[in-house]
Write an enzyme that holds these catalytic residues in place. Sequence first.
Site, PDB file in Angstrom:
ATOM      1  CG  HIS A  85      -2.072   0.929   1.113  1.00 25.02           C
ATOM      2  ND1 HIS A  85      -1.941   2.304   1.193  1.00 25.02           N
ATOM      3  CD2 HIS A  85      -3.394   0.696   0.913  1.00 25.02           C
ATOM      4  CE1 HIS A  85      -3.128   2.867   1.048  1.00 25.02           C
ATOM      5  NE2 HIS A  85      -4.021   1.924   0.876  1.00 25.02           N
ATOM      6  N   GLY A 166       5.344  21.761  11.356  1.00 26.79           N
ATOM      7  CA  GLY A 166       6.520  20.960  11.661  1.00 26.79           C
ATOM      8  C   GLY A 166       7.704  21.288  10.782  1.00 26.79           C
ATOM      9  N   PRO A 167       8.846  20.687  11.068  1.00 31.84           N
ATOM     10  CG  PRO A 167      10.487  19.252  11.919  1.00 31.84           C
ATOM     11  CD  PRO A 167       9.068  19.694  12.151  1.00 31.84           C
TER      12      PRO A 167
END
Length: 304
Positions: A85, A166-167
């Site tokens: 997947h 976020g980073p």
Amino acid sequence: MVPRRPIVECVPNISEGRDGARLARVAAAVRATPGVTLADVHADPDHHRAVFTLLGDPTAVGTAAHALADVVLAEIDMRGHRGMHPRIGALDVLPFVPLDEVTMSETVTLAHDVGRALAERHALPVYYYGEAARRPERRGLRELRHGEYEGLAARLGTDDGRPDDGPARFDARRGAVLVGARDVLVAYNVWLASDDLGAARAIAREVRASGGGLPALQALGLPLASRGRVQVSMNLLDHRITPIPAAYDRVAEAAARRGIAVERGELVGLAPRAAFAGRAPASVGLANVTPERLLDTYLARLDR
């Protein structure tokens, strides 16, 4: 009259489908959250993926999502992950779904709050999709998963690949997280009595909306190598437009033209009763589906 409770569904998809003990620890973290029902856990070793279905009020579900994330991000190492997947991280997708007495706008706020907290707590890149997308080109999961985990490092180095929260830093162990808000989605697969991956992929192209097939239907042809079978893996984005029987019948017809029989259906998570469009589950290959797999069952319980 007792007021109805606000109910949200959360359907985390994680990149683990083989380690039963690890999955049990993830489930335990959810069950330990007051006010949340863990309705279903579906794991597949070939996909190497598990789908959890949890329901409750928005605050409790947000808390449970963090508890699940803590275990998943501590235990899963993407550097050794291989599965059929598509995926981009250990906690691959985290969608929130408004079910009762909750608006989509409120659900988007919940998704953003959880995503922001995940980014800060775990120093991970977070992308928003669906109704929570902050950029129109990020509404679809396919676009966000382009290049998958293996292409994530290069993507994070581009302006187009910068995360929403976020980073913009590649975490080789944990990857990135896709957090979304969406309507009810039915994940439904049809197993074929064949190992012909080319046929499964051709059938998927024929039945999915992007190939001129059924509207509001996504489909992939995937191998189940450990079981010597292939499947047509589908997402029914709107079961009112394309219900399960329509998808099953179209796949069965396309398979029959290729001399392939349908072995069985597979429901991932829960489905509304209406998604069966009045047909018996057995008529779409789901002979063992019980009321515990119907979303309506849990809504009736939680509204008491």
